[in-house]
Design an enzyme around this catalytic site. Structure first.
Site, PDB file in Angstrom:
ATOM      1  N   CYS A   1     -11.634  39.617  22.663  1.00 35.65           N
ATOM      2  CA  CYS A   1     -12.625  38.936  23.521  1.00 35.65           C
ATOM      3  C   CYS A   1     -12.278  39.078  25.006  1.00 35.65           C
ATOM      4  O   CYS A   1     -12.328  40.169  25.542  1.00 35.65           O
ATOM      5  CB  CYS A   1     -12.775  37.478  23.097  1.00 35.65           C
ATOM      6  SG  CYS A   1     -14.351  36.750  23.671  1.00 35.65           S
TER       7      CYS A   1
ATOM      8  N   LYS B   1     -25.177  31.833  27.179  1.00 34.23           N
ATOM      9  CA  LYS B   1     -23.982  32.076  26.377  1.00 34.23           C
ATOM     10  C   LYS B   1     -24.331  32.803  25.082  1.00 34.23           C
ATOM     11  O   LYS B   1     -25.275  32.447  24.384  1.00 34.23           O
ATOM     12  CB  LYS B   1     -23.304  30.743  26.054  1.00 34.23           C
ATOM     13  CG  LYS B   1     -21.981  30.877  25.308  1.00 34.23           C
ATOM     14  CD  LYS B   1     -21.346  29.505  25.076  1.00 34.23           C
ATOM     15  CE  LYS B   1     -19.995  29.625  24.376  1.00 34.23           C
ATOM     16  NZ  LYS B   1     -19.379  28.296  24.147  1.00 34.23           N
TER      17      LYS B   1
ATOM     18  N   SER C   1     -18.432  34.049  21.042  1.00 30.92           N
ATOM     19  CA  SER C   1     -18.558  32.855  21.869  1.00 30.92           C
ATOM     20  C   SER C   1     -18.110  33.219  23.280  1.00 30.92           C
ATOM     21  O   SER C   1     -16.928  33.134  23.608  1.00 30.92           O
ATOM     22  CB  SER C   1     -17.704  31.711  21.303  1.00 30.92           C
ATOM     23  OG  SER C   1     -17.774  30.577  22.135  1.00 30.92           O
TER      24      SER C   1
ATOM     25  N   HIS D   1     -14.718  37.383  17.946  1.00 37.98           N
ATOM     26  CA  HIS D   1     -13.604  36.582  17.443  1.00 37.98           C
ATOM     27  C   HIS D   1     -13.575  36.627  15.924  1.00 37.98           C
ATOM     28  O   HIS D   1     -13.867  35.631  15.254  1.00 37.98           O
ATOM     29  CB  HIS D   1     -13.745  35.128  17.904  1.00 37.98           C
ATOM     30  CG  HIS D   1     -13.340  34.886  19.311  1.00 37.98           C
ATOM     31  ND1 HIS D   1     -12.029  34.867  19.723  1.00 37.98           N
ATOM     32  CD2 HIS D   1     -14.078  34.651  20.422  1.00 37.98           C
ATOM     33  CE1 HIS D   1     -11.974  34.624  21.032  1.00 37.98           C
ATOM     34  NE2 HIS D   1     -13.196  34.496  21.474  1.00 37.98           N
TER      35      HIS D   1
ATOM     36  N   GLU E   1     -11.198  36.412  14.027  1.00 37.28           N
ATOM     37  CA  GLU E   1     -10.178  35.512  13.493  1.00 37.28           C
ATOM     38  C   GLU E   1     -10.636  34.063  13.398  1.00 37.28           C
ATOM     39  O   GLU E   1      -9.934  33.215  12.823  1.00 37.28           O
ATOM     40  CB  GLU E   1      -8.915  35.576  14.366  1.00 37.28           C
ATOM     41  CG  GLU E   1      -8.967  34.824  15.681  1.00 37.28           C
ATOM     42  CD  GLU E   1      -9.818  35.483  16.771  1.00 37.28           C
ATOM     43  OE1 GLU E   1     -10.012  34.863  17.831  1.00 37.28           O
ATOM     44  OE2 GLU E   1     -10.288  36.626  16.558  1.00 37.28           O
TER      45      GLU E   1
ATOM     46  N   ARG F   1     -18.037  19.841  20.669  1.00 34.53           N
ATOM     47  CA  ARG F   1     -17.272  19.502  21.872  1.00 34.53           C
ATOM     48  C   ARG F   1     -18.161  19.531  23.106  1.00 34.53           C
ATOM     49  O   ARG F   1     -18.177  18.588  23.904  1.00 34.53           O
ATOM     50  CB  ARG F   1     -16.111  20.481  22.029  1.00 34.53           C
ATOM     51  CG  ARG F   1     -15.267  20.307  23.283  1.00 34.53           C
ATOM     52  CD  ARG F   1     -14.496  21.582  23.579  1.00 34.53           C
ATOM     53  NE  ARG F   1     -15.392  22.683  23.905  1.00 34.53           N
ATOM     54  CZ  ARG F   1     -15.044  23.971  23.851  1.00 34.53           C
ATOM     55  NH1 ARG F   1     -13.839  24.323  23.461  1.00 34.53           N
ATOM     56  NH2 ARG F   1     -15.916  24.914  24.191  1.00 34.53           N
TER      57      ARG F   1
END
Length: 305
Positions: free
Chosen positions: A142, A163, A192, A235, A237, A249
């Protein structure tokens, strides 16, 4: 594959409870095997979460791996206990004399800042240069991938209008390359991020080979000839609930955040999301370790050129 970690690393007990083979230091010294030396430069703020995610991803080959965690000397991490950093992490100054079979450079939540404005940018550039003579293959994730493309090839990132957040389809572009061996034609991976690297800029760089891309998310996976440098824009992972936790969040903070795309069943954030990308994540890391680390690295690391 047994991953060798320090005896008291907190992630060890969690991984063992997940039936992942983790070998402690005491057992490893009795095995007559030359383990792979993998260094993880963890740039994420909550380092324990990233440790777990990466160790899971590295756990699916028959190779024994010794893990060394690196931290930046020029940056103070505020979201990970100092005792954890002191017990399990080394600075670049402590490791610069060592050589490694492979290295992972993680993402970091600084993508909306110009590279040169990041407080540890100069040190990171030194580390990325150092990998050329001290690491057989470096795996960038990333923001780490964007930083590597900029530092090594001058390819700039661009700020997105909104985003890129969710689970996206990707198409394998070059099946002959071992890094994507065993992949389905179309596979899913999480993203992300607020920035992107132009696929045209990557394709115009003669040193890079594009292996997978997405109609919406752009180039996902590219590498240099021979795999000395590998760049992953997403990502793979991430855990099942990582995107969910990021969404909740930001929502709790009152930030403008859209639901992660293609992630929740019927876009219902109260429904536990399906894990749809783990197999390809495991295959990506397994292929990297096998074809670009184990098959390429010298038995005697001191002979690395």
């Amino acid at each position: 594959m047994p991953i060798k970690v320090q005896n008291n690393l907190p992630a060890k007990e969690i991984l063992e409870n997940e039936n992942i083979f983790v070998m402690d230091e005491n057992r490893s010294v009795h095995q007559d095997i030359r383990p792979l030396q993998i260094c993880i430069l963890n740039l994420m703020p909550i380092k324990q979460d990233t440790e777990l995610q990466l160790l899971r991803a590295l756990s699916n080959t028959p190779l024994q791996i010794n893990i060394t965690f690196m931290k930046m000397n020029s940056h103070v991490s505020l979201h990970t206990p100092l005792t954890h950093l002191n017990n399990f992490y080394h600075t670049f100054d402590e490791l610069r004399g060592h050589k490694f079979d492979g290295m992972i450079i993680t993402g970091a939540p600084v993508e909306q800042i110009d590279f040169e404005e990041v407080d540890y940018w100069d040190e990171l550039c030194e580390i990325m240069d150092w990998t050329g003579s001290h690491v057989t293959s470096t795996f960038h994730i990333c923001w780490g991938a964007q930083a590597g493309l900029y530092h090594h090839f001058g390819i700039r990132k661009h700020l997105l209008t909104e985003k890129l957040f969710g689970l996206f389809e990707h198409k394998v572009m070059n099946r002959r390359v071992p890094l994507v061996r065993g992949f389905d034609d179309i596979f899913l991976a999480p993203h992300s991020r607020h920035t992107a690297v132009s696929r045209e800029d990557i394709r115009q760089c003669g040193a890079l080979l594009v292996l997978a891309e997405s109609e919406k998310a752009g180039v996902y996976l590219c590498m240099t000839e021979g795999g000395r440098q590998i760049f992953v824009m997403g990502h793979p992972e991430y855990d099942r609930v990582t995107l969910h936790d990021e969404y909740m969040r930001d929502k709790d903070k009152g930030l403008a955040i859209a639901l992660p795309e293609n992630y929740y069943t019927d876009d219902d954030c109260m429904v536990r999301p399906c894990l749809q990308w783990r197999a390809h994540c495991n295959m990506l890391y397994s292929n990297w370790l096998n074809y670009y680390v184990y098959q390429m690295t010298p038995f005697d690391l001191e002979k690395m050129g």
